[in-house]
Scaffold this motif. Structure first.
Motif, PDB file in Angstrom:
ATOM      1  N   UNK A   1      45.530  35.947  46.669  1.00  0.00           N
ATOM      2  CA  UNK A   1      46.664  36.244  47.545  1.00  0.00           C
ATOM      3  C   UNK A   1      47.989  35.782  46.958  1.00  0.00           C
ATOM      4  N   UNK A   2      47.977  34.635  46.291  1.00  0.00           N
ATOM      5  CA  UNK A   2      49.231  34.026  45.841  1.00  0.00           C
ATOM      6  C   UNK A   2      49.693  34.517  44.478  1.00  0.00           C
ATOM      7  N   UNK A   3      48.817  35.150  43.709  1.00  0.00           N
ATOM      8  CA  UNK A   3      49.194  35.616  42.375  1.00  0.00           C
ATOM      9  C   UNK A   3      49.796  37.016  42.473  1.00  0.00           C
TER      10      UNK A   3
ATOM     11  N   UNK B   1      57.487  23.682  51.360  1.00  0.00           N
ATOM     12  CA  UNK B   1      57.675  25.091  51.011  1.00  0.00           C
ATOM     13  C   UNK B   1      58.279  25.152  49.617  1.00  0.00           C
ATOM     14  N   UNK B   2      57.554  25.781  48.689  1.00  0.00           N
ATOM     15  CA  UNK B   2      58.071  25.954  47.336  1.00  0.00           C
ATOM     16  C   UNK B   2      59.233  26.935  47.336  1.00  0.00           C
ATOM     17  N   UNK B   3      60.135  26.781  46.369  1.00  0.00           N
ATOM     18  CA  UNK B   3      61.281  27.692  46.276  1.00  0.00           C
ATOM     19  C   UNK B   3      60.837  29.150  46.181  1.00  0.00           C
ATOM     20  N   UNK B   4      59.709  29.394  45.515  1.00  0.00           N
ATOM     21  CA  UNK B   4      59.224  30.762  45.365  1.00  0.00           C
ATOM     22  C   UNK B   4      58.838  31.387  46.695  1.00  0.00           C
ATOM     23  N   UNK B   5      58.630  30.568  47.726  1.00  0.00           N
ATOM     24  CA  UNK B   5      58.156  31.065  49.019  1.00  0.00           C
ATOM     25  C   UNK B   5      59.258  31.191  50.062  1.00  0.00           C
ATOM     26  N   UNK B   6      60.505  30.957  49.692  1.00  0.00           N
ATOM     27  CA  UNK B   6      61.595  30.984  50.666  1.00  0.00           C
ATOM     28  C   UNK B   6      61.687  32.325  51.389  1.00  0.00           C
ATOM     29  N   UNK B   7      61.377  33.404  50.693  1.00  0.00           N
ATOM     30  CA  UNK B   7      61.500  34.740  51.298  1.00  0.00           C
ATOM     31  C   UNK B   7      60.191  35.242  51.901  1.00  0.00           C
ATOM     32  N   UNK B   8      59.130  34.430  51.875  1.00  0.00           N
ATOM     33  CA  UNK B   8      57.831  34.823  52.426  1.00  0.00           C
ATOM     34  C   UNK B   8      57.797  34.439  53.906  1.00  0.00           C
TER      35      UNK B   8
ATOM     36  N   UNK C   1      65.462  26.532  45.714  1.00  0.00           N
ATOM     37  CA  UNK C   1      65.761  27.155  44.428  1.00  0.00           C
ATOM     38  C   UNK C   1      65.641  28.667  44.498  1.00  0.00           C
ATOM     39  N   UNK C   2      66.362  29.356  43.662  1.00  0.00           N
ATOM     40  CA  UNK C   2      66.309  30.820  43.552  1.00  0.00           C
ATOM     41  C   UNK C   2      66.768  31.517  44.832  1.00  0.00           C
ATOM     42  N   UNK C   3      67.515  30.825  45.688  1.00  0.00           N
ATOM     43  CA  UNK C   3      67.798  31.361  47.021  1.00  0.00           C
ATOM     44  C   UNK C   3      69.289  31.376  47.335  1.00  0.00           C
TER      45      UNK C   3
ATOM     46  N   UNK D   1      64.315  19.752  64.187  1.00  0.00           N
ATOM     47  CA  UNK D   1      63.921  18.355  64.324  1.00  0.00           C
ATOM     48  C   UNK D   1      62.801  17.941  63.395  1.00  0.00           C
ATOM     49  N   UNK D   2      62.228  18.917  62.661  1.00  0.00           N
ATOM     50  CA  UNK D   2      61.121  18.614  61.742  1.00  0.00           C
ATOM     51  C   UNK D   2      61.429  19.059  60.319  1.00  0.00           C
ATOM     52  N   UNK D   3      62.649  19.529  60.079  1.00  0.00           N
ATOM     53  CA  UNK D   3      62.983  20.184  58.812  1.00  0.00           C
ATOM     54  C   UNK D   3      63.791  19.288  57.886  1.00  0.00           C
ATOM     55  N   UNK D   4      63.422  19.310  56.605  1.00  0.00           N
ATOM     56  CA  UNK D   4      64.173  18.665  55.529  1.00  0.00           C
ATOM     57  C   UNK D   4      64.453  19.734  54.479  1.00  0.00           C
ATOM     58  N   UNK D   5      65.677  19.819  54.002  1.00  0.00           N
ATOM     59  CA  UNK D   5      66.048  20.773  52.952  1.00  0.00           C
ATOM     60  C   UNK D   5      66.177  20.043  51.614  1.00  0.00           C
ATOM     61  N   UNK D   6      65.748  20.711  50.550  1.00  0.00           N
ATOM     62  CA  UNK D   6      65.940  20.170  49.206  1.00  0.00           C
ATOM     63  C   UNK D   6      66.733  21.158  48.377  1.00  0.00           C
ATOM     64  N   UNK D   7      67.867  20.715  47.849  1.00  0.00           N
ATOM     65  CA  UNK D   7      68.565  21.524  46.851  1.00  0.00           C
ATOM     66  C   UNK D   7      67.725  21.538  45.589  1.00  0.00           C
ATOM     67  N   UNK D   8      67.600  22.695  44.960  1.00  0.00           N
ATOM     68  CA  UNK D   8      66.814  22.810  43.733  1.00  0.00           C
ATOM     69  C   UNK D   8      67.354  23.959  42.894  1.00  0.00           C
ATOM     70  N   UNK D   9      67.191  23.834  41.604  1.00  0.00           N
ATOM     71  CA  UNK D   9      67.445  24.927  40.669  1.00  0.00           C
ATOM     72  C   UNK D   9      66.150  25.157  39.908  1.00  0.00           C
ATOM     73  N   UNK D  10      65.598  26.355  40.027  1.00  0.00           N
ATOM     74  CA  UNK D  10      64.244  26.617  39.509  1.00  0.00           C
ATOM     75  C   UNK D  10      64.262  27.091  38.067  1.00  0.00           C
ATOM     76  N   UNK D  11      64.891  26.289  37.210  1.00  0.00           N
ATOM     77  CA  UNK D  11      64.838  26.502  35.763  1.00  0.00           C
ATOM     78  C   UNK D  11      64.018  25.359  35.172  1.00  0.00           C
TER      79      UNK D  11
END
Length: 291
Positions: free
Chosen positions: A57-59, A128-135, A154-156, A172-182
């Motif tokens: 499913x993930x590939x 949530x991985x950066x690759x999954x932001x749009x899933x 990242x990538x978003x 109330x349960x969310x944490x955001x992480x800035x990331x650059x996916x290079x």
């Protein structure tokens, strides 16, 4: 506002939550995974994180049959994904080991069955991985667990992050992480001013940093800019086989990261200008005109 993971408050005014990402750097070997957990515990990290996939499913379809050279011979990308995936009993073993070492543990689920898999094991949070932001279907499944959610960005675009936050519905349960996916990330792509920018755009949501750079400077700068979480990949040796190894910290690097983050926390203070105790003697000695 703070978010609690396994009882630990995360947010402004609280200690930085340091996540040692093992990811797939165990190369499918439980022994290596446990060694990396020991590295994280010895360095003083707060949590370790893995990645969980249902390979079929993930590939991405266009990647499944691509040939890849691995330590186990040439195989398709899908076969490689199966080779490095840990099963339920292996996850129980490494999860128990992390708990015994005093670490929180969780993973990035890359598909809906993986969310259920991790829920069955009782993880304390979901990443949530950066690759999954749009899933969005995956995000809805993660949000529905009611667990704390750490969202890498990242990538978003900001619009994609907005949509992801809406899908998660994790107020109330969310944490955001800035990331650059290079991988590895050059300094001129770090854009660390996004850390306070995200905090301003999403008031009340703790914001941290997930780094893929070589070295420590950029992650330490993120802490100085107010990052409430610092996440870095870790490895036993950056020359080991695997796509994330080169952008990972070796044991001494993680130890120095945690040490220096704790010093930065002390140094930031509360922002109130006052005469410090250590200044009193120099003031008496050096000031010609008393106040």
């Amino acid at each position: 506002m703070s978010v609690r993971i396994a009882g630990r408050p995360i947010g402004s005014g609280h200690p930085v939550y340091v996540i040692a990402e093992i990811g797939l750097n165990h190369n499918g070997d439980v022994g290596i995974a446990k060694e990396l957990i020991d590295v994280a515990a010895a360095a003083g990290a707060d949590a370790v994180k893995f990645q969980k996939r249902t390979p079929e499913l993930a590939t991405p379809a266009h990647m499944r049959d691509v040939a890849r050279d691995t330590p186990w011979g040439t195989m398709t990308y899908l076969e490689y994904r199966h080779r490095v995936e840990l099963d339920r009993e292996q996850y129980i073993e490494i999860g128990d080991h992390a708990t015994l070492r005093g670490l929180d543990w969780f993973a990035s689920p890359w598909d809906e069955p993986s969310v259920a898999f991790l829920e069955d094991l009782g993880v304390v949070a979901h990443k949530v991985a950066s690759a999954s932001v749009t899933d969005l279907p995956l995000l809805r499944a993660i949000g529905a667990t009611g667990k704390p959610v750490i969202l890498s960005t990242g990538m978003s675009t900001l619009e994609q992050i907005d949509a992801a936050i809406e899908a998660l519905d994790a107020r109330g349960r969310l944490i955001l992480l800035h990331a650059t996916s290079t991988y590895p990330m050059p300094a001129d792509e770090a854009n660390l001013r996004v850390v306070p920018a995200l905090a301003a755009r999403y008031p009340g949501v703790p914001v941290g940093y997930s780094g893929h750079e070589r070295g420590l400077q950029i992650s330490l700068a993120a802490a100085a800019l107010g990052a409430t979480v610092i996440e870095r990949h870790i490895t036993l040796d950056r020359t080991m086989w695997g796509s994330d190894q080169a952008a990972s910290l070796e044991p001494q690097g993680l130890e120095h990261l945690v040490r220096d983050v704790r010093i930065i926390e002390q140094a930031l203070g509360d922002g109130v200008k006052r005469v410090q105790p250590g200044e009193l003697a120099p003031m008496r000695k050096l000031r010609r005109v008393p106040a």
